[in-house]
Design a protein around this motif. Structure first.
Motif, PDB file in Angstrom:
ATOM      1  N   PHE A 124       0.993  -1.227  -0.004  1.00  0.00           N
ATOM      2  CA  PHE A 124      -0.053   0.069  -0.007  1.00  0.00           C
ATOM      3  C   PHE A 124       0.969   1.385  -0.106  1.00  0.00           C
ATOM      4  O   PHE A 124       0.598   2.218  -0.913  1.00  0.00           O
ATOM      5  CB  PHE A 124      -0.771   0.175   1.199  1.00  0.00           C
ATOM      6  N   VAL A 125       1.794   1.410   0.994  1.00  0.00           N
ATOM      7  CA  VAL A 125       2.851   2.429   0.946  1.00  0.00           C
ATOM      8  C   VAL A 125       3.718   2.429  -0.547  1.00  0.00           C
ATOM      9  O   VAL A 125       3.570   3.736  -1.023  1.00  0.00           O
ATOM     10  CB  VAL A 125       3.944   2.389   1.943  1.00  0.00           C
ATOM     11  N   ALA A 126       3.959   1.570  -1.128  1.00  0.00           N
ATOM     12  CA  ALA A 126       4.485   1.436  -2.704  1.00  0.00           C
ATOM     13  C   ALA A 126       3.615   2.045  -3.481  1.00  0.00           C
ATOM     14  O   ALA A 126       3.756   3.104  -4.433  1.00  0.00           O
ATOM     15  CB  ALA A 126       5.214   0.264  -2.993  1.00  0.00           C
ATOM     16  N   LEU A 127       2.278   1.710  -3.401  1.00  0.00           N
ATOM     17  CA  LEU A 127       1.129   2.159  -4.220  1.00  0.00           C
ATOM     18  C   LEU A 127       1.058   3.770  -4.098  1.00  0.00           C
ATOM     19  O   LEU A 127       0.914   4.496  -5.305  1.00  0.00           O
ATOM     20  CB  LEU A 127      -0.008   1.480  -3.942  1.00  0.00           C
TER      21      LEU A 127
ATOM     22  N   THR B 222       2.268   6.440  -7.164  1.00  0.00           N
ATOM     23  CA  THR B 222       1.018   7.176  -7.527  1.00  0.00           C
ATOM     24  C   THR B 222       1.557   8.591  -7.408  1.00  0.00           C
ATOM     25  O   THR B 222       1.187   9.574  -8.171  1.00  0.00           O
ATOM     26  CB  THR B 222      -0.164   7.092  -6.903  1.00  0.00           C
ATOM     27  N   GLN B 223       2.069   9.169  -6.528  1.00  0.00           N
ATOM     28  CA  GLN B 223       2.504  10.571  -6.272  1.00  0.00           C
ATOM     29  C   GLN B 223       3.607  10.788  -6.990  1.00  0.00           C
ATOM     30  O   GLN B 223       3.790  11.779  -7.516  1.00  0.00           O
ATOM     31  CB  GLN B 223       2.804  10.488  -4.762  1.00  0.00           C
TER      32      GLN B 223
ATOM     33  N   VAL C 270      -0.408   2.673 -11.721  1.00  0.00           N
ATOM     34  CA  VAL C 270       0.326   1.999 -10.738  1.00  0.00           C
ATOM     35  C   VAL C 270      -0.048   0.663 -10.527  1.00  0.00           C
ATOM     36  O   VAL C 270       0.521  -0.508 -10.284  1.00  0.00           O
ATOM     37  CB  VAL C 270       0.669   2.969  -9.625  1.00  0.00           C
ATOM     38  N   TYR C 271      -1.323   0.581  -9.981  1.00  0.00           N
ATOM     39  CA  TYR C 271      -1.811  -0.651  -9.417  1.00  0.00           C
ATOM     40  C   TYR C 271      -2.269  -1.895 -10.379  1.00  0.00           C
ATOM     41  O   TYR C 271      -1.627  -2.773 -10.275  1.00  0.00           O
ATOM     42  CB  TYR C 271      -3.346  -0.549  -9.143  1.00  0.00           C
TER      43      TYR C 271
ATOM     44  N   THR D 282       4.615   1.433 -15.335  1.00  0.00           N
ATOM     45  CA  THR D 282       4.585   2.676 -14.889  1.00  0.00           C
ATOM     46  C   THR D 282       5.925   3.072 -14.590  1.00  0.00           C
ATOM     47  O   THR D 282       6.308   4.439 -14.922  1.00  0.00           O
ATOM     48  CB  THR D 282       3.577   2.750 -13.687  1.00  0.00           C
ATOM     49  N   ILE D 283       6.709   2.385 -13.881  1.00  0.00           N
ATOM     50  CA  ILE D 283       7.911   2.720 -13.410  1.00  0.00           C
ATOM     51  C   ILE D 283       9.027   2.848 -14.667  1.00  0.00           C
ATOM     52  O   ILE D 283       9.584   3.819 -15.023  1.00  0.00           O
ATOM     53  CB  ILE D 283       8.638   1.678 -12.560  1.00  0.00           C
TER      54      ILE D 283
END
Length: 85
Positions: free
Chosen positions: A10-13, A17-18, A46-47, A53-54
């Motif tokens: 969740f933190v990586a998401l 995203t930010q 991202v999800y 995305t990266i």
């Protein structure tokens, strides 16, 4: 155990995203879909395909024909390469 795994995901998401949202705003790139600020679009990208995305963000920050990759550097690029090309 499993809680830590999901919390880190969740933190990586949130972080990716930010980062994608910041990059879109800084480079004046319109959102792919979703009305408004595009954060929902960034989150969906991202999800559903984090690796894509990266890679998209990495490719957007420099010209790989001019500035080669370097796995041993802190930025992933050769020394002396500008931060954003």
């Amino acid at each position: 155990g499993i809680f830590v795994y999901y919390a880190l995901g969740f933190v990586a998401l949130l972080a990716l995203t930010q980062a994608r949202s910041w990059m879109r705003e800084r480079c004046s790139i319109p959102a792919d879909c979703c009305e408004g600020s595009g954060v929902l679009s960034d989150c969906c990208c991202v999800y559903w395909c984090c690796c894509c995305t990266i890679i998209q963000m990495m490719r957007h920050t420099h010209d790989k024909k001019v500035h080669l990759y370097s796995c041993g550097s802190a930025t992933g690029l050769n020394q002396g390469t500008p931060e954003v090309v």
